[in-house]
Write a protein that holds these residues in place. Structure first.
Motif, PDB file in Angstrom:
ATOM      1  N   THR A 224       5.864  84.962  79.279  1.00 15.44           N
ATOM      2  CA  THR A 224       5.629  86.049  78.332  1.00 15.44           C
ATOM      3  C   THR A 224       4.188  86.530  78.446  1.00 15.44           C
ATOM      4  O   THR A 224       3.253  85.744  78.317  1.00 15.44           O
ATOM      5  N   LEU A 225       4.048  87.829  78.696  1.00 16.30           N
ATOM      6  CA  LEU A 225       2.747  88.471  78.769  1.00 16.30           C
ATOM      7  C   LEU A 225       2.537  89.288  77.505  1.00 16.30           C
ATOM      8  O   LEU A 225       3.416  90.062  77.103  1.00 16.30           O
ATOM      9  N   VAL A 258      -1.349  94.009  81.676  1.00 15.72           N
ATOM     10  CA  VAL A 258      -0.086  93.255  81.718  1.00 15.72           C
ATOM     11  C   VAL A 258       1.045  94.116  82.262  1.00 15.72           C
ATOM     12  O   VAL A 258       1.961  93.604  82.923  1.00 15.72           O
ATOM     13  N   LEU A 259       0.998  95.433  82.056  1.00 21.72           N
ATOM     14  CA  LEU A 259       2.007  96.295  82.664  1.00 21.72           C
ATOM     15  C   LEU A 259       1.843  96.317  84.184  1.00 21.72           C
ATOM     16  O   LEU A 259       2.835  96.296  84.929  1.00 21.72           O
ATOM     17  N   ALA A 262       3.133  93.035  85.364  1.00 19.15           N
ATOM     18  CA  ALA A 262       4.594  93.052  85.302  1.00 19.15           C
ATOM     19  C   ALA A 262       5.178  93.805  86.494  1.00 19.15           C
ATOM     20  O   ALA A 262       6.197  93.395  87.077  1.00 19.15           O
ATOM     21  N   LEU A 274      10.895  87.385  82.724  1.00 21.88           N
ATOM     22  CA  LEU A 274       9.649  88.010  82.289  1.00 21.88           C
ATOM     23  C   LEU A 274       9.854  88.728  80.962  1.00 21.88           C
ATOM     24  O   LEU A 274      10.834  89.469  80.781  1.00 21.88           O
ATOM     25  N   ARG A 275       8.920  88.506  80.056  1.00 26.23           N
ATOM     26  CA  ARG A 275       8.885  89.250  78.806  1.00 26.23           C
ATOM     27  C   ARG A 275       7.484  89.824  78.626  1.00 26.23           C
ATOM     28  O   ARG A 275       6.488  89.124  78.867  1.00 26.23           O
ATOM     29  N   VAL A 276       7.401  91.074  78.237  1.00 30.11           N
ATOM     30  CA  VAL A 276       6.112  91.727  78.000  1.00 30.11           C
ATOM     31  C   VAL A 276       6.104  92.250  76.567  1.00 30.11           C
ATOM     32  O   VAL A 276       6.970  93.047  76.186  1.00 30.11           O
TER      33      VAL A 276
END
Length: 459
Positions: A224-225, A258-259, A262, A274-276
């Motif tokens: 997770t970001l 973080v984008l 990602a 992956l979770r942002v």
């Protein structure tokens, strides 16, 4: 912006990179005419020196690029990016002088040197193109460079065109490109769904606050970001002076980074879930703005005394971190342009980070050196916990005294998460143009994290 290599072609110009220690050998490999030309032009293989050698028709036969000494190279990075900017139009192919990590850095630096922020004014076209060098993963390098360009574009866009809605649009576009899913909680729904501090920070703006939640991947450890998405920060009622407010379009640099990270992870198809999470807000001034001495109750239930409305980033991150922690992910990484104290400590070129894991710190440090993305571990110094405990509430968002500001901000965030956690307090801005990094928005730490993920997550 898509940054990529040129297609291979028969009329490419050979480019030889010459270490200062190998100058004599490089000159000996030239024809008599080429050697005489290089000597007449004073080519000494100094770092960044570029010399085109003509053929008998006056066209460029090959190019020599000085690589200097090890000591000279240690004073910077992406030296081939600087050389690319000096070359005449053409398509080039590195034929000698670099190998391994040096060749990978050169190729990435060349691509990054092509970046131009041209949304509002036309930029000079890139004229020196590079064929992907043999021995590197060209697709991976191009994915990383293009993801860095996304981060730069988002930071460079002024707040007039990059508010919470536009940041959401960017996240939706990215998720659509890679088949990710995205959910958004907006405005008053933040209160009903228990994100009170995100709502409080953003409620004074006419541009509604929101929490972006993007997911990608079906198997592997959950990463997770969390990125700070303060699209503009006036400081709130504790208004910033003009000199400090001037760069606050970059206060969403954590979200932009973080984008970009990602995009790297999804583009490379890494075996992770992956979770942002991005709390996207504007910290504005209005009759409904939150006030000094207000006490907020967070999603986690901890109460927070507001002693400075300009310390808002940790508030929105706290609710997002609590939300992330509820799934017990394998690793949570937050990135934020959080404190000026971090800039004072390490300057604008290094991404400081915090972790309680020595193994994670070692992995990040080694990866950063390999990919030329400098980071530095800062201490989660537990004895400073008392500085963020005001007595009237569980936590203080802005302890007085003027000391250890980055550390106390990191300790504040740590109170909201129990999962394995790494926090980056980045700057997100290149104040003076450097090789492959024009003045403006810049990604920090993302490439180091990407390179360290196999060890961080046991992939």
């Amino acid at each position: 912006m898509l940054l990529t290599f040129a297609a291979d072609c028969d009329d490419s110009i050979p480019l030889r990179v010459v270490d200062h220690a190998a100058l004599d050998a490089a000159l000996a490999d030239l024809s008599d005419a080429g050697r005489a030309w290089a000597q007449a032009q004073g080519f000494t293989a100094a770092l960044g020196q570029v010399l085109a050698l003509p053929d008998t028709q006056g066209a460029i036969a090959q190019v020599l690029v000085g690589y200097g000494t090890a000591n000279a190279r240690a004073r910077g990075r992406f030296h081939m990016g600087a050389a690319a900017a000096k070359l005449p139009a053409g398509t080039y192919k590195i034929v000698a002088g670099l190998a391994g990590p040096d060749l990978e850095e050169a190729a990435l630096g060349w691509l990054l040197s092509q970046y131009k922020f041209d949304r509002y004014a036309p930029a000079k076209a890139t004229i020196a193109q590079l064929i992907a060098p043999e021995g590197i993963d060209a697709e991976k390098t191009a994915i990383i460079a293009s993801a860095e360009a996304l981060t730069r574009d988002l930071i460079n866009t002024p707040a007039s065109d990059m508010g919470p809605q536009e940041l959401e649009d960017a996240a939706r576009a990215l998720s659509g490109e890679y088949g990710a899913k995205i959910a958004v909680i907006t405005g008053e729904d933040l209160l009903t769904q228990n994100f009170p501090m995100i709502h409080t920070v953003g409620r004074a703006s006419r541009r509604a606050p929101r929490l972006l939640d993007m997911r990608w991947g079906e198997t592997g450890p959950l990463l997770t970001l969390v990125g700070k998405g303060v699209c503009f920060d006036t400081g709130g009622l504790n208004i910033k002076p003009g000199a400090s407010m001037g760069l606050m379009k970059k206060d969403m640099g954590g979200a932009a980074t973080v984008l970009g990270l990602a995009q790297m992870i999804m583009g490379l198809g890494l075996p992770v879930r992956l979770r942002v999470l991005i709390p996207a807000v504007e910290n504005s001034i209005d009759g409904d703005a939150f006030r000094p001495q207000d006490i907020l109750t967070s999603r986690k239930g901890l109460t927070v005394e507001i002693n400075n409305t300009d310390a808002e980033g940790r508030l929105v991150l706290a609710d997002a971190l609590t939300y992330a922690d509820e799934e017990m992910p394998a690793l949570v990484i937050s990135m934020a342009t959080l404190t000026g104290a971090a800039r004072v400590a390490v300057g604008p070129d290094i991404a400081p980070f915090y972790t309680d894991s020595d193994a994670a710190a070692t992995a990040l440090g080694m990866a950063a050196t390999t990919v030329a993305d400098p980071v530095w571990r800062m201490p989660f110094h537990t004895p400073y916990e008392t500085l963020i405990e005001p007595g009237v509430a569980d936590l203080d968002n802005a302890p007085g005294g003027g000391m250890a500001g980055s550390i106390t901000a990191a300790l504040f965030l740590r109170r909201f998460i129990d999962s394995p956690y790494i926090h980056f307090d980045i700057y997100g801005w290149q104040p003076v143009a450097a090789p492959a990094r024009p003045k403006g928005g810049v990604g920090m730490g993302a490439r180091a994290i990407l390179a360290a993920l196999p060890k961080l997550l046991d992939l």
